[in-house]
Design an enzyme around this catalytic site. Structure first.
Site, PDB file in Angstrom:
ATOM      1  N   ASN A  61      83.132  50.737  34.022  1.00 43.32           N
ATOM      2  CA  ASN A  61      83.942  50.229  35.127  1.00 43.32           C
ATOM      3  C   ASN A  61      83.125  50.262  36.423  1.00 43.32           C
ATOM      4  OD1 ASN A  61      84.304  53.061  34.712  1.00 43.32           O
ATOM      5  ND2 ASN A  61      86.165  53.087  35.936  1.00 43.32           N
ATOM      6  N   ASN A  64      85.089  49.300  43.702  1.00 42.58           N
ATOM      7  CA  ASN A  64      84.676  48.796  45.007  1.00 42.58           C
ATOM      8  C   ASN A  64      85.661  49.284  46.058  1.00 42.58           C
ATOM      9  OD1 ASN A  64      84.632  46.438  47.230  1.00 42.58           O
ATOM     10  ND2 ASN A  64      82.682  46.484  46.134  1.00 42.58           N
ATOM     11  N   TYR A  67      89.540  47.608  46.521  1.00 43.89           N
ATOM     12  CA  TYR A  67      89.908  48.010  45.164  1.00 43.89           C
ATOM     13  C   TYR A  67      90.031  46.875  44.138  1.00 43.89           C
ATOM     14  CZ  TYR A  67      90.944  52.780  46.850  1.00 43.89           C
ATOM     15  OH  TYR A  67      90.880  54.045  47.379  1.00 43.89           O
ATOM     16  N   CYS A  72      86.963  46.364  35.107  1.00 44.78           N
ATOM     17  CA  CYS A  72      87.029  47.325  33.997  1.00 44.78           C
ATOM     18  C   CYS A  72      85.756  47.272  33.145  1.00 44.78           C
ATOM     19  CB  CYS A  72      88.207  46.992  33.091  1.00 44.78           C
ATOM     20  SG  CYS A  72      89.827  47.183  33.839  1.00 44.78           S
ATOM     21  N   GLU A  74      85.518  47.098  29.898  1.00 44.00           N
ATOM     22  CA  GLU A  74      85.585  46.130  28.801  1.00 44.00           C
ATOM     23  C   GLU A  74      85.107  44.752  29.250  1.00 44.00           C
ATOM     24  OE1 GLU A  74      87.855  48.277  29.823  1.00 44.00           O
ATOM     25  OE2 GLU A  74      89.358  48.704  28.285  1.00 44.00           O
ATOM     26  N   CYS A 111      93.448  47.332  29.432  1.00 39.75           N
ATOM     27  CA  CYS A 111      94.525  46.802  30.271  1.00 39.75           C
ATOM     28  C   CYS A 111      94.852  45.367  29.858  1.00 39.75           C
ATOM     29  CB  CYS A 111      94.137  46.876  31.747  1.00 39.75           C
ATOM     30  SG  CYS A 111      93.016  45.567  32.289  1.00 39.75           S
TER      31      CYS A 111
HETATM   32  N1  THU Z   1      89.666  50.942  33.600  1.00 43.05           N
HETATM   33  C1  THU Z   1      88.776  50.439  32.697  1.00 43.05           C
HETATM   34  O1  THU Z   1      87.589  50.279  32.997  1.00 43.05           O
HETATM   35  N2  THU Z   1      89.235  50.115  31.470  1.00 43.05           N
HETATM   36  C2  THU Z   1      90.498  50.363  31.021  1.00 43.05           C
HETATM   37  O2  THU Z   1      90.783  50.128  29.857  1.00 43.05           O
HETATM   38  C3  THU Z   1      91.498  50.890  31.946  1.00 43.05           C
HETATM   39  C4  THU Z   1      91.059  51.124  33.341  1.00 43.05           C
HETATM   40  C5  THU Z   1      89.156  51.363  34.914  1.00 43.05           C
HETATM   41  C6  THU Z   1      89.584  50.564  36.089  1.00 43.05           C
HETATM   42  C7  THU Z   1      89.391  51.573  37.203  1.00 43.05           C
HETATM   43  O3  THU Z   1      88.040  51.558  37.632  1.00 43.05           O
HETATM   44  C8  THU Z   1      89.669  52.909  36.556  1.00 43.05           C
HETATM   45  O4  THU Z   1      89.580  52.689  35.148  1.00 43.05           O
HETATM   46  C9  THU Z   1      91.022  53.500  36.886  1.00 43.05           C
HETATM   47  O5  THU Z   1      92.033  52.584  36.664  1.00 43.05           O
END
Ligand code: THU
Length: 156
Positions: A61, A64, A67, A72, A74, A111
């Site tokens: 992830n 920034n 926000y 993410c 993925e 997500c």
């Molecule tokens: N996040 C991910 O990178 N993948 C997920 O499956 C869920 C959430 C990140 C987004 C953000 O940087 C942090 O987790 C908190 O939400």
């Protein structure tokens, strides 16, 4: 008429129960999670995408100060793979691991926005992309295809 959707998925008590290639993929996601850029949420996520040619592309992830501009793990992995290997846009499995601020691995279920991105590549390639999620207590959940994670997805 009332309809119903059910999904099948596997849960394993330990990452050790995974096949060697899946074990390597989750290990890769665990390692890379420690290199995430998450100074705001302090919740790191590591992703490891295995192409059907065996190549593994990682994502973490990327947050920034503005926000919503962050991304993410993925999508970082999938977009990096798609950008770097446009001729091998063919994905076998994606492993995802969360890492909390105490440095402990934990669940990170993709997500909705990531599921939408994942399903487009799955539909395009015409075969399943498996999704391997680390869950709490060292357990692992494995979905056979992205379609199971996003029924009635948007398409046009
Ligand atoms: N996040 C991910 O990178 N993948 C997920 O499956 C869920 C959430 C990140 C987004 C953000 O940087 C942090 O987790 C908190 O939400």
């Amino acid at each position: 008429m009332r309809q119903q959707i059910t999904i099948d998925y596997d849960e394993f008590d330990s990452v050790n129960a995974l096949q060697p290639d899946d074990r390597a993929l989750i290990d890769s996601a665990m390692a890379v999670a420690r290199k995430a850029y998450a100074p705001y949420s302090h919740f790191s996520v590591g992703a490891a995408l295995r192409l059907t040619n065996g190549l593994v592309v990682n994502g973490t992830n990327q947050e920034n100060a503005a926000y919503p501009s962050g991304l993410c793990a993925e999508r970082t992995a999938i977009f990096a793979a798609s950008a770097q290997y446009p001729d091998n846009r063919d994905y076998d499995a994606l492993a995802i691991v969360g890492l909390n601020e105490d440095g402990e691995y934990c669940e990170a279920s993709p997500c909705g926005a990531c599921r939408q991105v994942m399903i487009e590549y799955e539909q395009r390639q015409g075969h399943p992309m498996r999704v391997i999620c680390y869950i709490n207590d060292g357990r692992v959940r494995v979905f056979g295809k992205v379609a199971d994670l996003l029924p009635f997805s948007f398409d046009f």
